[in-house]
Design a protein around this motif. Structure first.
Motif: not given
Length: 238
Positions: A148-157
């Motif tokens: 499986a794949r776990l992707i985290m995108h940290h955006h400003p808000e």
């Protein structure tokens, strides 16, 4: 009468919250113990020298389940109860340990992060952890996949979490569909902090869960159209 109705609503909301916690804890750990027991049975026949390691994994997973259940049940105690547990709730800092537990159960997870991580409130931090935990538990239980794949995108808000798989492999057979409580619980968790959740089959095969969480709860994330035109509100629950 108004005060009594408000009190009843608070009690009902607390019961739903505790039920959601118990579901996530029990479903996750029991799924791992089941997978680890299968590994142990396999090793007992072909590699008995590694059986002890598999049994230790089962021991550690069950101990972790008991610890989390003890903390959650402690929420039912009165606030002044001196024996109420004080263990902090899990958060994103515990993701590496979580992924290691899945790896021991036969599910390899590729973890990628984009952007700069910002501090999360305890409510959002716990929600993020439970989303990852439940989505990967669904992969292990229902997809029959070993990757499986776990992707985290940290955006400003906001923080966007995506968990996806490519479906079952030749060595596995997908488990029967569940009752849907897992996906329902994820939706409820995300909505509680003002976020959005999309879940459904991937065009390439497999399943995908994406959660958009505000850095601070209560700031509702505006709905954005899906590029693939998929309406997840009609997706069958896992």
């Amino acid at each position: 009468r108004t005060r009594e109705q408000e009190a009843q609503q608070r009690v009902a909301a607390e019961r739903v919250r505790i039920a959601r916690e118990l579901h996530d804890i029990v479903a996750h750990h029991i799924a791992l113990i089941n997978a680890q027991a299968g590994v142990a049975a396999h090793l007992a026949k072909r590699q008995p020298e590694q059986l002890l390691t598999a049994l230790e994994d089962i021991r550690d997973t069950s101990r972790s389940a008991l610890d989390e259940l003890r903390v959650t049940v402690g929420l039912l105690r009165q606030s002044g109860d001196p024996v109420a547990p004080r263990t902090p709730a899990p958060g994103l800092a515990d993701i590496p340990v979580l992924l290691a537990s899945f790896a021991r159960a036969g599910l390899t997870v590729d973890h990628t992060r984009h952007g700069t991580a910002a501090p999360l409130t305890p409510a959002v931090d716990l929600t993020a952890y439970r989303i990852v935990q439940e989505a990967l538990t669904n992969v292990r239980k229902h997809a029959g996949a070993d990757h499986a794949r776990l992707i985290m995108h940290h955006h400003p808000e906001r923080l966007t979490i995506t968990v996806e798989d490519d479906g079952g492999t030749a060595r596995h057979h997908p488990a029967p569909a569940g009752t849907g409580h897992g996906l329902i619980g994820m939706r409820e968790r995300v909505a509680t902090v003002g976020g959005r959740l999309h879940a459904g089959p991937r065009p390439e095969g497999g399943f995908s869960v994406t959660a958009d969480l505000p850095l601070r709860p209560g700031r509702l994330i505006s709905e954005t159209p899906r590029r693939d035109g998929h309406d997840d509100s009609r997706t069958a629950c896992r």
